[in-house]
Design a protein around this motif. Structure first.
Motif, PDB file in Angstrom:
ATOM      1  N   PRO A   7       0.942  -1.132   0.179  1.00  0.00           N
ATOM      2  CA  PRO A   7       0.017  -0.042   0.026  1.00  0.00           C
ATOM      3  C   PRO A   7       0.884   1.338   0.192  1.00  0.00           C
ATOM      4  CG  PRO A   7      -0.838  -1.534   1.827  1.00  0.00           C
ATOM      5  CD  PRO A   7       0.633  -2.079   0.841  1.00  0.00           C
ATOM      6  N   SER A   8       2.191   1.295   0.662  1.00  0.00           N
ATOM      7  CA  SER A   8       2.833   2.556   0.916  1.00  0.00           C
ATOM      8  C   SER A   8       3.419   2.616  -0.660  1.00  0.00           C
ATOM      9  CB  SER A   8       3.884   2.351   1.960  1.00  0.00           C
ATOM     10  OG  SER A   8       4.608   1.153   1.679  1.00  0.00           O
ATOM     11  N   GLN A   9       3.548   1.605  -1.238  1.00  0.00           N
ATOM     12  CA  GLN A   9       4.168   1.942  -2.645  1.00  0.00           C
ATOM     13  C   GLN A   9       3.156   2.229  -3.916  1.00  0.00           C
ATOM     14  OE1 GLN A   9       6.272  -1.661  -2.985  1.00  0.00           O
ATOM     15  NE2 GLN A   9       8.243  -0.930  -2.205  1.00  0.00           N
ATOM     16  N   ASP A  10       1.824   2.022  -3.644  1.00  0.00           N
ATOM     17  CA  ASP A  10       0.786   2.547  -4.440  1.00  0.00           C
ATOM     18  C   ASP A  10       0.723   3.696  -4.761  1.00  0.00           C
ATOM     19  OD1 ASP A  10      -1.635   2.832  -5.927  1.00  0.00           O
ATOM     20  OD2 ASP A  10      -3.060   1.932  -4.471  1.00  0.00           O
ATOM     21  N   PRO A  11       1.096   4.212  -5.895  1.00  0.00           N
ATOM     22  CA  PRO A  11       1.145   5.780  -6.382  1.00  0.00           C
ATOM     23  C   PRO A  11      -0.081   6.558  -6.293  1.00  0.00           C
ATOM     24  CG  PRO A  11       2.177   4.397  -8.070  1.00  0.00           C
ATOM     25  CD  PRO A  11       1.562   3.646  -6.861  1.00  0.00           C
ATOM     26  N   GLN A  12      -1.205   5.951  -6.750  1.00  0.00           N
ATOM     27  CA  GLN A  12      -2.347   6.602  -6.439  1.00  0.00           C
ATOM     28  C   GLN A  12      -2.761   6.705  -4.822  1.00  0.00           C
ATOM     29  OE1 GLN A  12      -5.713   4.574  -8.272  1.00  0.00           O
ATOM     30  NE2 GLN A  12      -7.069   6.418  -8.057  1.00  0.00           N
ATOM     31  N   LYS A  13      -2.415   5.717  -3.998  1.00  0.00           N
ATOM     32  CA  LYS A  13      -2.826   5.927  -2.646  1.00  0.00           C
ATOM     33  C   LYS A  13      -1.998   7.018  -2.082  1.00  0.00           C
ATOM     34  CE  LYS A  13      -3.912   2.910   1.331  1.00  0.00           C
ATOM     35  NZ  LYS A  13      -4.093   1.439   1.427  1.00  0.00           N
ATOM     36  N   ARG A  14      -0.589   7.002  -2.692  1.00  0.00           N
ATOM     37  CA  ARG A  14       0.355   8.076  -1.887  1.00  0.00           C
ATOM     38  C   ARG A  14      -0.199   9.546  -2.461  1.00  0.00           C
ATOM     39  NH1 ARG A  14       6.523   7.010  -2.368  1.00  0.00           N
ATOM     40  NH2 ARG A  14       6.526   8.936  -1.506  1.00  0.00           N
ATOM     41  N   ARG A  15      -0.607   9.646  -3.631  1.00  0.00           N
ATOM     42  CA  ARG A  15      -0.871  11.142  -4.228  1.00  0.00           C
ATOM     43  C   ARG A  15      -2.168  11.495  -3.237  1.00  0.00           C
ATOM     44  NH1 ARG A  15       0.378   9.167  -9.134  1.00  0.00           N
ATOM     45  NH2 ARG A  15      -1.766   8.065  -9.698  1.00  0.00           N
ATOM     46  N   ARG A  16      -3.343  10.469  -3.123  1.00  0.00           N
ATOM     47  CA  ARG A  16      -4.359  10.921  -2.186  1.00  0.00           C
ATOM     48  C   ARG A  16      -4.006  11.339  -0.693  1.00  0.00           C
ATOM     49  NH1 ARG A  16      -7.008   6.372  -4.545  1.00  0.00           N
ATOM     50  NH2 ARG A  16      -6.500   5.044  -2.584  1.00  0.00           N
ATOM     51  N   ALA A  17      -2.917  10.739  -0.015  1.00  0.00           N
ATOM     52  CA  ALA A  17      -2.578  10.807   1.304  1.00  0.00           C
ATOM     53  C   ALA A  17      -1.836  12.477   1.115  1.00  0.00           C
ATOM     54  CB  ALA A  17      -1.573   9.709   1.769  1.00  0.00           C
ATOM     55  N   HIS A  18      -1.139  12.402   0.125  1.00  0.00           N
ATOM     56  CA  HIS A  18      -0.155  13.795   0.014  1.00  0.00           C
ATOM     57  C   HIS A  18      -1.476  15.087  -0.176  1.00  0.00           C
ATOM     58  CE1 HIS A  18       2.653  16.725  -1.020  1.00  0.00           C
ATOM     59  NE2 HIS A  18       2.022  16.865  -2.148  1.00  0.00           N
ATOM     60  N   ALA A  19      -2.532  14.701  -0.939  1.00  0.00           N
ATOM     61  CA  ALA A  19      -3.489  15.776  -1.175  1.00  0.00           C
ATOM     62  C   ALA A  19      -4.476  15.894   0.107  1.00  0.00           C
ATOM     63  CB  ALA A  19      -4.325  15.315  -2.186  1.00  0.00           C
ATOM     64  N   LEU A  20      -4.356  14.836   0.910  1.00  0.00           N
ATOM     65  CA  LEU A  20      -5.097  14.930   2.161  1.00  0.00           C
ATOM     66  C   LEU A  20      -4.161  15.793   3.109  1.00  0.00           C
ATOM     67  CD1 LEU A  20      -7.491  14.319   4.044  1.00  0.00           C
ATOM     68  CD2 LEU A  20      -6.106  12.223   4.802  1.00  0.00           C
ATOM     69  N   GLY A  21      -2.783  15.459   3.247  1.00  0.00           N
ATOM     70  CA  GLY A  21      -2.147  16.232   4.060  1.00  0.00           C
ATOM     71  C   GLY A  21      -2.003  17.785   3.728  1.00  0.00           C
ATOM     72  N   LEU A  22      -2.002  18.181   2.412  1.00  0.00           N
ATOM     73  CA  LEU A  22      -1.969  19.519   1.989  1.00  0.00           C
ATOM     74  C   LEU A  22      -3.230  20.053   2.491  1.00  0.00           C
ATOM     75  CD1 LEU A  22      -0.574  19.333  -1.691  1.00  0.00           C
ATOM     76  CD2 LEU A  22       0.569  20.170   0.395  1.00  0.00           C
ATOM     77  N   SER A  23      -4.466  19.371   2.139  1.00  0.00           N
ATOM     78  CA  SER A  23      -5.836  20.075   2.636  1.00  0.00           C
ATOM     79  C   SER A  23      -5.863  20.263   4.131  1.00  0.00           C
ATOM     80  CB  SER A  23      -6.808  18.940   2.007  1.00  0.00           C
ATOM     81  OG  SER A  23      -8.132  19.491   2.674  1.00  0.00           O
ATOM     82  N   ALA A  24      -5.305  19.323   4.848  1.00  0.00           N
ATOM     83  CA  ALA A  24      -5.219  19.402   6.269  1.00  0.00           C
ATOM     84  C   ALA A  24      -4.482  20.623   6.776  1.00  0.00           C
ATOM     85  CB  ALA A  24      -4.846  18.252   6.845  1.00  0.00           C
ATOM     86  N   GLU A  25      -3.392  20.772   6.038  1.00  0.00           N
ATOM     87  CA  GLU A  25      -2.516  21.993   6.572  1.00  0.00           C
ATOM     88  C   GLU A  25      -3.136  23.161   6.169  1.00  0.00           C
ATOM     89  OE1 GLU A  25       1.382  21.065   4.714  1.00  0.00           O
ATOM     90  OE2 GLU A  25       1.716  19.382   5.657  1.00  0.00           O
ATOM     91  N   THR A  26      -3.598  23.335   5.184  1.00  0.00           N
ATOM     92  CA  THR A  26      -4.301  24.715   4.680  1.00  0.00           C
ATOM     93  C   THR A  26      -5.753  24.727   5.812  1.00  0.00           C
ATOM     94  OG1 THR A  26      -3.934  24.071   2.209  1.00  0.00           O
ATOM     95  CG2 THR A  26      -5.747  25.597   2.764  1.00  0.00           C
ATOM     96  N   ARG A  27      -6.454  23.968   6.151  1.00  0.00           N
ATOM     97  CA  ARG A  27      -7.123  23.910   7.073  1.00  0.00           C
ATOM     98  C   ARG A  27      -6.929  24.468   8.265  1.00  0.00           C
ATOM     99  NH1 ARG A  27     -11.030  18.897   7.559  1.00  0.00           N
ATOM    100  NH2 ARG A  27     -11.898  20.375   9.248  1.00  0.00           N
TER     101      ARG A  27
END
Length: 130
Positions: A7-27
């Motif tokens: 799972p940690s190597q799944d590029p799509q999962k990593r992109r989603r996690a990265h986007a979630l992190g950016l959204s959380a930091e913005t909030r």
């Protein structure tokens, strides 16, 4: 038969996690601004690691780790001793680069971002200077 990736190597999962992190930091940054904090740095990168947010209010500078999790407990568990060391080492670099920061109270906060909740700031979540 195809090979399965971790799972940690799944590029799509990593992109989603990265986007979630950016959204959380913005909030988290907006919640801080609305409560009187000025964001000095976002995603402050050093050779020792990254600090999600560095914010200032009055005579305090807070080095802030943002965690997006479903529960408060999961968020706090994610701030491991290793991540605390990484944040503390990056904070030391920030203070060395900005000597006036030494005149402020320095602390380490965690902001927890959960679905459908206002971000929760935990002041002095851990100690690192001493």
């Amino acid at each position: 038969m195809g090979t399965r990736t971790k799972p940690s190597q799944d590029p799509q999962k990593r992109r989603r996690a990265h986007a979630l992190g950016l959204s959380a930091e913005t909030r988290a940054a907006w919640a801080l601004r609305l409560t009187g904090w000025r964001i000095l740095k976002s995603r402050y990168k050093t050779k020792s690691g990254e600090i999600d947010l560095i914010a200032k209010r009055r005579k305090t500078i807070a080095f802030i780790e943002v965690k997006a999790r479903k529960t408060r407990e999961a968020a706090l568990d994610a701030v491991t001793p290793a991540s605390q060391r990484r944040i503390a080492n990056a904070a030391k670099i920030f203070v060395a680069e900005h000597p006036k920061a030494g005149f402020y109270t320095l602390r380490f906060d965690v902001v927890i971002v959960r679905p459908w909740r206002w971000p929760e700031r935990i002041a002095n979540a851990f100690e690192a200077f001493g």
